[in-house]
Scaffold this motif. Structure first.
Motif, PDB file in Angstrom:
ATOM      1  N   VAL A  71      16.644 -10.561  16.770  1.00 11.50           N
ATOM      2  CA  VAL A  71      17.322 -10.257  18.032  1.00 11.50           C
ATOM      3  C   VAL A  71      17.866 -11.553  18.614  1.00 11.50           C
ATOM      4  CG1 VAL A  71      17.071  -9.326  20.354  1.00 11.50           C
ATOM      5  CG2 VAL A  71      15.779  -8.303  18.464  1.00 11.50           C
ATOM      6  N   ASP A  72      19.165 -11.670  18.631  1.00 12.76           N
ATOM      7  CA  ASP A  72      19.814 -12.863  19.171  1.00 12.76           C
ATOM      8  C   ASP A  72      20.375 -12.535  20.551  1.00 12.76           C
ATOM      9  OD1 ASP A  72      20.878 -15.355  19.450  1.00 12.76           O
ATOM     10  OD2 ASP A  72      22.594 -15.012  18.144  1.00 12.76           O
ATOM     11  N   ILE A  73      19.900 -13.252  21.560  1.00 13.59           N
ATOM     12  CA  ILE A  73      20.370 -13.058  22.938  1.00 13.59           C
ATOM     13  C   ILE A  73      20.914 -14.394  23.432  1.00 13.59           C
ATOM     14  CG2 ILE A  73      19.740 -12.363  25.279  1.00 13.59           C
ATOM     15  CD1 ILE A  73      17.410 -10.784  24.045  1.00 13.59           C
ATOM     16  N   PRO A  74      22.222 -14.550  23.520  1.00 17.13           N
ATOM     17  CA  PRO A  74      22.799 -15.827  23.944  1.00 17.13           C
ATOM     18  C   PRO A  74      22.215 -16.310  25.268  1.00 17.13           C
ATOM     19  CG  PRO A  74      24.521 -14.360  23.132  1.00 17.13           C
ATOM     20  CD  PRO A  74      23.262 -13.541  23.203  1.00 17.13           C
ATOM     21  N   GLY A  75      21.837 -17.577  25.287  1.00 16.97           N
ATOM     22  CA  GLY A  75      21.272 -18.162  26.491  1.00 16.97           C
ATOM     23  C   GLY A  75      19.782 -17.976  26.636  1.00 16.97           C
ATOM     24  N   ARG A  76      19.172 -17.181  25.749  1.00 18.57           N
ATOM     25  CA  ARG A  76      17.728 -16.924  25.845  1.00 18.57           C
ATOM     26  C   ARG A  76      16.941 -17.517  24.670  1.00 18.57           C
ATOM     27  NH1 ARG A  76      17.865 -16.143  30.880  1.00 18.57           N
ATOM     28  NH2 ARG A  76      18.435 -14.105  31.694  1.00 18.57           N
ATOM     29  N   PHE A  77      17.439 -17.297  23.447  1.00 16.23           N
ATOM     30  CA  PHE A  77      16.663 -17.727  22.279  1.00 16.23           C
ATOM     31  C   PHE A  77      17.399 -18.744  21.412  1.00 16.23           C
ATOM     32  CE2 PHE A  77      14.738 -13.663  23.444  1.00 16.23           C
ATOM     33  CZ  PHE A  77      13.408 -14.054  23.517  1.00 16.23           C
ATOM     34  N   ASP A  78      18.568 -19.202  21.862  1.00 14.57           N
ATOM     35  CA  ASP A  78      19.278 -20.206  21.090  1.00 14.57           C
ATOM     36  C   ASP A  78      18.711 -21.595  21.407  1.00 14.57           C
ATOM     37  OD1 ASP A  78      20.218 -19.937  23.656  1.00 14.57           O
ATOM     38  OD2 ASP A  78      22.329 -19.700  23.088  1.00 14.57           O
ATOM     39  N   PHE A  93      11.320 -10.220  28.407  1.00 12.15           N
ATOM     40  CA  PHE A  93      11.733  -8.900  28.896  1.00 12.15           C
ATOM     41  C   PHE A  93      12.980  -8.443  28.140  1.00 12.15           C
ATOM     42  CE2 PHE A  93       9.866  -8.091  33.404  1.00 12.15           C
ATOM     43  CZ  PHE A  93       8.637  -8.587  33.015  1.00 12.15           C
ATOM     44  N   SER A  94      13.983  -9.325  28.054  1.00 12.46           N
ATOM     45  CA  SER A  94      15.235  -8.934  27.405  1.00 12.46           C
ATOM     46  C   SER A  94      15.032  -8.702  25.910  1.00 12.46           C
ATOM     47  CB  SER A  94      16.319  -9.986  27.653  1.00 12.46           C
ATOM     48  OG  SER A  94      15.935 -11.262  27.177  1.00 12.46           O
ATOM     49  N   PHE A  95      14.167  -9.473  25.272  1.00 11.86           N
ATOM     50  CA  PHE A  95      13.868  -9.256  23.853  1.00 11.86           C
ATOM     51  C   PHE A  95      13.301  -7.862  23.619  1.00 11.86           C
ATOM     52  CE2 PHE A  95      10.234  -9.533  20.768  1.00 11.86           C
ATOM     53  CZ  PHE A  95      10.997  -9.335  19.622  1.00 11.86           C
ATOM     54  N   GLN A  96      12.344  -7.462  24.465  1.00  7.23           N
ATOM     55  CA  GLN A  96      11.723  -6.147  24.292  1.00  7.23           C
ATOM     56  C   GLN A  96      12.730  -5.015  24.516  1.00  7.23           C
ATOM     57  OE1 GLN A  96       7.411  -6.096  25.964  1.00  7.23           O
ATOM     58  NE2 GLN A  96       8.373  -7.862  26.907  1.00  7.23           N
ATOM     59  N   ILE A  97      13.583  -5.183  25.522  1.00  4.51           N
ATOM     60  CA  ILE A  97      14.610  -4.166  25.796  1.00  4.51           C
ATOM     61  C   ILE A  97      15.572  -4.049  24.623  1.00  4.51           C
ATOM     62  CG2 ILE A  97      16.580  -3.607  27.282  1.00  4.51           C
ATOM     63  CD1 ILE A  97      14.961  -4.996  29.586  1.00  4.51           C
ATOM     64  N   ALA A 121       0.829  -1.217   0.000  1.00  2.00           N
ATOM     65  CA  ALA A 121       0.000   0.000   0.000  1.00  2.00           C
ATOM     66  C   ALA A 121       0.862   1.266   0.000  1.00  2.00           C
ATOM     67  CB  ALA A 121      -0.923  -0.005   1.209  1.00  2.00           C
ATOM     68  N   GLY A 122       2.188   1.097  -0.077  1.00  2.00           N
ATOM     69  CA  GLY A 122       3.068   2.255  -0.203  1.00  2.00           C
ATOM     70  C   GLY A 122       3.752   2.698   1.066  1.00  2.00           C
ATOM     71  N   HIS A 123       3.634   1.920   2.129  1.00  2.00           N
ATOM     72  CA  HIS A 123       4.290   2.265   3.387  1.00  2.00           C
ATOM     73  C   HIS A 123       5.561   1.433   3.556  1.00  2.00           C
ATOM     74  CE1 HIS A 123       0.869   4.745   4.523  1.00  2.00           C
ATOM     75  NE2 HIS A 123       0.122   3.793   4.012  1.00  2.00           N
ATOM     76  N   LYS A 124       6.281   1.675   4.633  1.00  2.00           N
ATOM     77  CA  LYS A 124       7.535   0.973   4.875  1.00  2.00           C
ATOM     78  C   LYS A 124       7.413   0.224   6.204  1.00  2.00           C
ATOM     79  CE  LYS A 124      12.555   1.697   5.182  1.00  2.00           C
ATOM     80  NZ  LYS A 124      13.646   2.720   5.260  1.00  2.00           N
ATOM     81  N   ALA A 125       7.057  -1.043   6.123  1.00  2.00           N
ATOM     82  CA  ALA A 125       6.830  -1.853   7.321  1.00  2.00           C
ATOM     83  C   ALA A 125       7.910  -2.913   7.452  1.00  2.00           C
ATOM     84  CB  ALA A 125       5.460  -2.516   7.266  1.00  2.00           C
ATOM     85  N   SER A 126       8.308  -3.186   8.683  1.00  2.00           N
ATOM     86  CA  SER A 126       9.303  -4.216   8.970  1.00  2.00           C
ATOM     87  C   SER A 126       8.912  -4.933  10.259  1.00  2.00           C
ATOM     88  CB  SER A 126      10.700  -3.608   9.105  1.00  2.00           C
ATOM     89  OG  SER A 126      10.727  -2.665  10.170  1.00  2.00           O
ATOM     90  N   VAL A 127       9.625  -6.023  10.561  1.00  2.00           N
ATOM     91  CA  VAL A 127       9.335  -6.835  11.750  1.00  2.00           C
ATOM     92  C   VAL A 127      10.623  -7.063  12.529  1.00  2.00           C
ATOM     93  CG1 VAL A 127       8.573  -9.100  12.584  1.00  2.00           C
ATOM     94  CG2 VAL A 127       7.371  -8.007  10.671  1.00  2.00           C
ATOM     95  N   ILE A 128      10.522  -6.947  13.854  1.00  2.00           N
ATOM     96  CA  ILE A 128      11.606  -7.346  14.765  1.00  2.00           C
ATOM     97  C   ILE A 128      11.106  -8.542  15.566  1.00  2.00           C
ATOM     98  CG2 ILE A 128      13.121  -6.649  16.648  1.00  2.00           C
ATOM     99  CD1 ILE A 128      12.682  -3.739  15.845  1.00  2.00           C
ATOM    100  N   MET A 129      11.873  -9.624  15.564  1.00  2.00           N
ATOM    101  CA  MET A 129      11.468 -10.820  16.303  1.00  2.00           C
ATOM    102  C   MET A 129      12.708 -11.508  16.884  1.00  2.00           C
ATOM    103  SD  MET A 129      10.692 -13.689  13.358  1.00  2.00           S
ATOM    104  CE  MET A 129      10.345 -14.904  14.635  1.00  2.00           C
ATOM    105  N   PRO A 130      12.518 -12.437  17.824  1.00  2.00           N
ATOM    106  CA  PRO A 130      13.670 -13.159  18.376  1.00  2.00           C
ATOM    107  C   PRO A 130      14.337 -14.056  17.331  1.00  2.00           C
ATOM    108  CG  PRO A 130      11.763 -13.334  19.841  1.00  2.00           C
ATOM    109  CD  PRO A 130      11.277 -12.768  18.545  1.00  2.00           C
ATOM    110  N   HIS A 131      15.636 -14.250  17.482  1.00  2.00           N
ATOM    111  CA  HIS A 131      16.387 -15.153  16.613  1.00  2.00           C
ATOM    112  C   HIS A 131      16.388 -16.540  17.244  1.00  2.00           C
ATOM    113  CE1 HIS A 131      20.044 -15.585  13.720  1.00  2.00           C
ATOM    114  NE2 HIS A 131      19.355 -16.698  13.804  1.00  2.00           N
TER     115      HIS A 131
END
Length: 478
Positions: A88-95, A117-121, A33-43
């Protein structure tokens, strides 16, 4: 507008339910629709991401209570998703391979609070680091519902406090409740504002998001109405904040869910040749499950949990068999181990009448949508429901309980322009009667064919839904 979505799920990268489908489609249609959208998610370290090519963009540490944690931001290279995806890669959290559950045990990860919590931060740190700030930050469910609070209250994110935020509630059953002392893990804020995190003596992530987001949406108008009647205590908060709440019905990605191109199907079809196409897919499906293709085929696809009404299915199948209803039943999904055992026993007891696959199988799900005559959705709770929309796109008539998004999208055949089967209360007798009515329609070949044509013409695409989201975004900028 530059719109950033922050989510725990995104199809096809990592999906546990409808949240993943939404976040995997809405940004694409916003971009179209002409906008610029992206996504942030855990790795996550799942199979999809293990095979993906990524580019490291940023490495830093962020505060976490009296300590700190390291994180890395990567970008998916040539994702082919229709939008940029940041990990978002946080060692010990999402691996780990699971989104919420350990696939080896079936139980939730013990450190859910620390993970999300750490992902959001980290996600906010990354946004804060960028020169070009977003026009809107769109958060999804309790896993990201602390983002609006931190953007408005944490000293660390002073530059973000005037950016409009949206919180979409995909499922109000899960709220992210923790002891109130958990607030100390968040980046420093005026502790006189701790009340914004508090609900009933707990740190309630969803409540904090409802209080501090600029807009709160749900995935259908009916579901917003239901949440304001009952949401495990948050109904009072949603009523108090009703001026900023809205319900926007989800759409489906008609590029992925298209029977004329779907690579999972035995034979492609469209409105022009749906009879032949559906018949061929039904034959293949019945061959897979050893069922009679001449009988009407009812299927259930989804999580085998109480919210989905999966516990009604065994009694429904047994009652239908007892009453001599000529039909076949298929169940595809995973969930409650007790239900797994019941379905496995039913397979042996009703061979040739019922069968199941107690697994997550995306390809088989597509074939079931194409090859079934009816889709069962006896949900206790259904915020929007996408399965009924997929099924109608594939010419499969939904049999649903009147709740949430199911009530918004399925009109009973006995009503004007009706095309599905709807029962009011979560009762076995009402579900059986709906199945009996569906079997009767199946026997009336011309009428059955006209209802199939009707549902295949319905437009539940994301194009219209995206327009509604864009209107909401613009309302916050004016």
């Amino acid at each position: 507008m530059k719109i950033v979505h922050i989510s725990a799920e995104c199809y096809p990268v990592a999906k546990a339910g409808g949240l993943g489908d939404v976040v995997g489609a809405l940004p694409k249609y916003l971009n179209q629709a002409g906008h610029k959208a992206s996504v942030i998610m855990p790795h996550y370290h799942n199979n999809w991401l293990q095979d993906a090519e990524t580019e490291l963009l940023y490495e830093e540490r962020a505060p976490f209570g009296q300590a700190s944690f390291a994180y890395r931001i990567s970008k998916l290279v040539n994702p082919g998703l229709g939008f940029d995806l940041f990990l978002v890669d946080i060692p010990g959290r999402f691996d780990r391979p699971g989104v919420y559950l350990d696939p080896w045990t079936g139980h939730g990860y013990w450190d859910e609070k620390e993970r999300f919590f750490s992902f959001q931060i980290a996600a906010l740190d990354w946004i804060n680091h960028q020169e070009e700030k977003p026009d809107v930050v769109h958060c999804h469910d309790h896993h990201t519902a602390l983002v609006p609070f931190m953007m408005t209250q944490s000293f660390r994110y002073e530059l973000l406090k005037n950016i409009p935020t949206v919180l979409t509630i995909h499922n109000g059953e899960y709220q992210g409740k923790y002891d109130i002392e958990s607030a100390q893990l968040l980046p420093d804020f005026d502790h006189y504002k701790t009340g914004l995190l508090d609900w009933d003596g707990k740190l309630n992530s969803l409540a904090a998001g409802i209080k501090t987001a600029w807009k709160v949406s749900t995935v259908s108008e009916g579901y917003m109405d239901e949440l304001q009647e009952f949401c495990h205590g948050l109904e009072y908060l949603l009523l108090a904040e009703s001026a900023k709440t809205t319900g926007i019905l989800n759409g489906i990605d008609t590029e992925i869910w298209d029977p004329s191109t779907d690579t999972y199907l035995e034979e492609h079809y469209s409105l022009r040749n749906y009879k032949v196409g559906k018949s061929r897919n039904k034959e293949e499906l019945c061959k897979e499950f050893d069922l009679n293709p001449d009988n009407p085929l009812f299927s259930f696809i989804g999580r085998l949990v109480r919210e989905k009404g999966a516990d009604l299915l065994p009694d429904l199948i047994m009652k239908a068999h007892e009453k001599g209803i000529d039909a076949n039943f298929i169940v595809l999904g995973t969930g409650d181990p007790r239900l797994h055992e019941i379905f496995e026993n039913l397979e042996n007891q009703y061979t040739g009448y019922f069968d199941s696959r107690l697994e997550y199988n995306e390809g088989l799900a597509h074939l079931i949508y194409a090859g079934s005559d009816f889709l069962l959705m006896p949900s206790r709770v259904e915020p929007c429901g996408l399965n009924q929309l997929y099924s109608m796109r594939y010419g499969t008539i939904p049999v649903v309980r009147k709740t949430g998004g199911l009530a918004d999208t399925v009109i009973d055949v006995d009503e004007e322009d009706g095309y599905g089967f709807v029962f009011e209360d979560f009762k076995l007798q009402e579900a059986v009667e709906a199945v009996e009515r569906a079997v009767e329609l199946f026997s009336k070949k011309r009428l059955f064919a006209s209802k199939r044509r009707h549902i295949m013409k319905l437009d539940f695409s994301w194009t219209k839904a995206a327009e509604n989201y864009i209107s909401m975004y613009k309302s916050m900028k004016s």
